[in-house]
Design an enzyme around this catalytic site. Sequence first.
Site, PDB file in Angstrom:
ATOM      1  N   LYS A  88      -9.392 -27.931 162.209  1.00 33.20           N
ATOM      2  CA  LYS A  88      -9.381 -27.928 163.857  1.00 33.20           C
ATOM      3  C   LYS A  88     -10.619 -28.567 164.228  1.00 33.20           C
ATOM      4  O   LYS A  88     -10.878 -29.694 164.116  1.00 33.20           O
ATOM      5  CB  LYS A  88      -8.857 -26.669 164.197  1.00 33.20           C
ATOM      6  CG  LYS A  88      -7.714 -25.842 163.772  1.00 33.20           C
ATOM      7  CD  LYS A  88      -6.415 -26.639 163.712  1.00 33.20           C
ATOM      8  CE  LYS A  88      -5.526 -25.974 162.718  1.00 33.20           C
ATOM      9  NZ  LYS A  88      -4.807 -24.574 162.861  1.00 33.20           N
ATOM     10  N   ASP A 125     -11.087 -14.538 162.915  1.00 30.57           N
ATOM     11  CA  ASP A 125     -10.580 -15.916 162.919  1.00 30.57           C
ATOM     12  C   ASP A 125     -11.350 -16.666 164.113  1.00 30.57           C
ATOM     13  O   ASP A 125     -10.553 -16.447 165.357  1.00 30.57           O
ATOM     14  CB  ASP A 125      -8.952 -16.098 162.764  1.00 30.57           C
ATOM     15  CG  ASP A 125      -8.511 -17.432 162.691  1.00 30.57           C
ATOM     16  OD1 ASP A 125      -9.147 -18.161 163.169  1.00 30.57           O
ATOM     17  OD2 ASP A 125      -7.471 -17.680 162.499  1.00 30.57           O
ATOM     18  N   ARG A 131     -14.120 -26.851 139.958  1.00 30.19           N
ATOM     19  CA  ARG A 131     -13.385 -25.692 140.994  1.00 30.19           C
ATOM     20  C   ARG A 131     -14.733 -24.689 141.445  1.00 30.19           C
ATOM     21  O   ARG A 131     -14.626 -24.042 142.547  1.00 30.19           O
ATOM     22  CB  ARG A 131     -12.113 -24.881 140.315  1.00 30.19           C
ATOM     23  CG  ARG A 131     -11.671 -23.844 140.929  1.00 30.19           C
ATOM     24  CD  ARG A 131     -10.526 -23.138 140.312  1.00 30.19           C
ATOM     25  NE  ARG A 131      -9.932 -23.572 139.085  1.00 30.19           N
ATOM     26  CZ  ARG A 131     -10.443 -22.756 137.931  1.00 30.19           C
ATOM     27  NH1 ARG A 131     -11.264 -21.868 137.893  1.00 30.19           N
ATOM     28  NH2 ARG A 131     -10.103 -23.341 136.558  1.00 30.19           N
ATOM     29  N   TYR A 176      -2.016 -16.371 164.904  1.00 31.24           N
ATOM     30  CA  TYR A 176      -1.384 -17.441 164.393  1.00 31.24           C
ATOM     31  C   TYR A 176      -0.294 -17.358 163.626  1.00 31.24           C
ATOM     32  O   TYR A 176       0.118 -16.497 162.730  1.00 31.24           O
ATOM     33  CB  TYR A 176      -2.403 -18.303 163.659  1.00 31.24           C
ATOM     34  CG  TYR A 176      -1.991 -19.557 163.068  1.00 31.24           C
ATOM     35  CD1 TYR A 176      -1.954 -20.559 163.669  1.00 31.24           C
ATOM     36  CD2 TYR A 176      -1.868 -19.612 161.506  1.00 31.24           C
ATOM     37  CE1 TYR A 176      -1.552 -21.842 162.963  1.00 31.24           C
ATOM     38  CE2 TYR A 176      -1.513 -20.852 161.022  1.00 31.24           C
ATOM     39  CZ  TYR A 176      -1.452 -21.966 161.520  1.00 31.24           C
ATOM     40  OH  TYR A 176      -1.059 -23.083 161.072  1.00 31.24           O
TER      41      TYR A 176
HETATM   42  C1  LIG Z   1      -4.548 -23.501 162.004  1.00 25.35           C
HETATM   43  C2  LIG Z   1      -5.035 -22.259 162.159  1.00 25.35           C
HETATM   44  C3  LIG Z   1      -4.888 -21.745 161.097  1.00 25.35           C
HETATM   45  C4  LIG Z   1      -4.650 -22.027 159.678  1.00 25.35           C
HETATM   46  O1  LIG Z   1      -5.194 -22.834 159.232  1.00 25.35           O
HETATM   47  P1  LIG Z   1      -4.624 -24.140 158.198  1.00 25.35           P
HETATM   48  O2  LIG Z   1      -6.021 -24.988 158.014  1.00 25.35           O
HETATM   49  O3  LIG Z   1      -3.597 -24.919 158.873  1.00 25.35           O
HETATM   50  O4  LIG Z   1      -4.241 -23.500 156.925  1.00 25.35           O
HETATM   51  C5  LIG Z   1      -5.140 -20.327 160.956  1.00 25.35           C
HETATM   52  N1  LIG Z   1      -5.749 -19.507 162.307  1.00 25.35           N
HETATM   53  C6  LIG Z   1      -5.531 -20.576 163.431  1.00 25.35           C
HETATM   54  C7  LIG Z   1      -6.073 -19.778 164.744  1.00 25.35           C
HETATM   55  C8  LIG Z   1      -5.063 -21.756 163.399  1.00 25.35           C
HETATM   56  O5  LIG Z   1      -5.481 -22.485 164.514  1.00 25.35           O
END
Ligand SMILES: *Cc1c(COP(=O)(O)O)cnc(C)c1O
Length: 386
Positions: free
Chosen positions: A202, A177, A53, A105
């Site tokens: 992504k 983000d 961890r 998001y």
């Molecule tokens: C998908 C996404 C998240 C969340 O990420 P996960 O890997 O699905 O937990 C946060 N911010 C944006 C802009 C996203 O597209």
Amino acid sequence: MRTEKSNLGFGTKAIHAGQHPDEVTGAVMTPIYQTSTYAQESPGKHKGYAYARGKNPTRNALEKCLAALENAKHGLCFSSGMGATDAVIKLLKPGDEVITGNDLYGGTYRMFTKVFEPLGIKFHFINLHDAENIKQYINNNTKLIWVETPTNPTMQIVDIEACSKIAKAHQLWLAVDNTFASPYLQNPFSFGADIVMHSVTKYLGGHSDVVMGALLMNDDQLFEKLAFIHNSCGATPGPQDCFLVLRGLKTLHLRMKAHCENGRTIAHYLRNHPKIEKVYWPGFEDHPNHAIAKKQMKDFGGMISIVLKNASLEDTFKIASSFQIITLAESLGGVESLINHPATMTHASIPKAEREQAGVVDNLLRISVGVEDIDDLLWDIEHALS
Ligand SMILES: *Cc1c(COP(=O)(O)O)cnc(C)c1O
């Protein structure tokens, strides 16, 4: 990678950073260290790894690679993007306040309002189109500015540098983000961010086969705090997933170029299409923050949203379901093209009135343009729209 050359290019870092052939076998690819624990010579005496961890060599290689791509000193990988965001908010305590955008998001909005607001943290969801708006919400309790750019799904651009000037003047943390842009297109640390968050799920993973998140930072103290939360709360990814992302990253620069090229062609095609009322894409010169997009992004990416002309929810569903190559699914950033209906899919957790105010109307569709052959994608779009 062991090289004396500094200033390595993005592609070289994507392929090599944090990795070098295995000392024992010469294996060129970082092994999947599928182990939860490590042998100790005597209590507390070990090779730097005690329990997985806290630390795992496959994960460490990935954390170093991601840090290199964002030009950051430190990286931490999480079991999801939401796990990474959760760790940042856990830097705060009841009474603290966060200023953030009003078109976040959906999952981030849900976490802020449903998990952390009841624990006593206050969030201001404001229009960040003009960063100056932030100032009126700052008080002695403000600790963090949380920014997403481009925003999801209406592709608004937030001026990272302007936000960071305000953050610095008031000693606030600025977290960005950077999921939609990826480090290939945008490096928030160059504009003064303190923390960069990624949904690695992504573009970084890039093949829609892993859920993962990451945080990058330069400040040693901030890293210590976040690493403590990371290990204490435990949202850490497994080594197999880290291996898959290391593999995905090796083509990030190639994929992003192709996403941008296909995205540009499709954005222009849709804009001239009689059945389309509006196209959201930051590369258009008349996009309200195009100049800022140009300043802080290398290119404009493969994320496009469209509003269908005179289409009811039923019409919109029909079109969304009639693509043959583009898949109707949540998520984005993979090699394959996806289409999404934000109002009922990714953004369903946002109340309708707030959603529509942010432009997420019932006849809006979001496309994550993949890297297939452009002629096939254009054929699919034309076919579905007719
Ligand atoms: C998908 C996404 C998240 C969340 O990420 P996960 O890997 O699905 O937990 C946060 N911010 C944006 C802009 C996203 O597209």
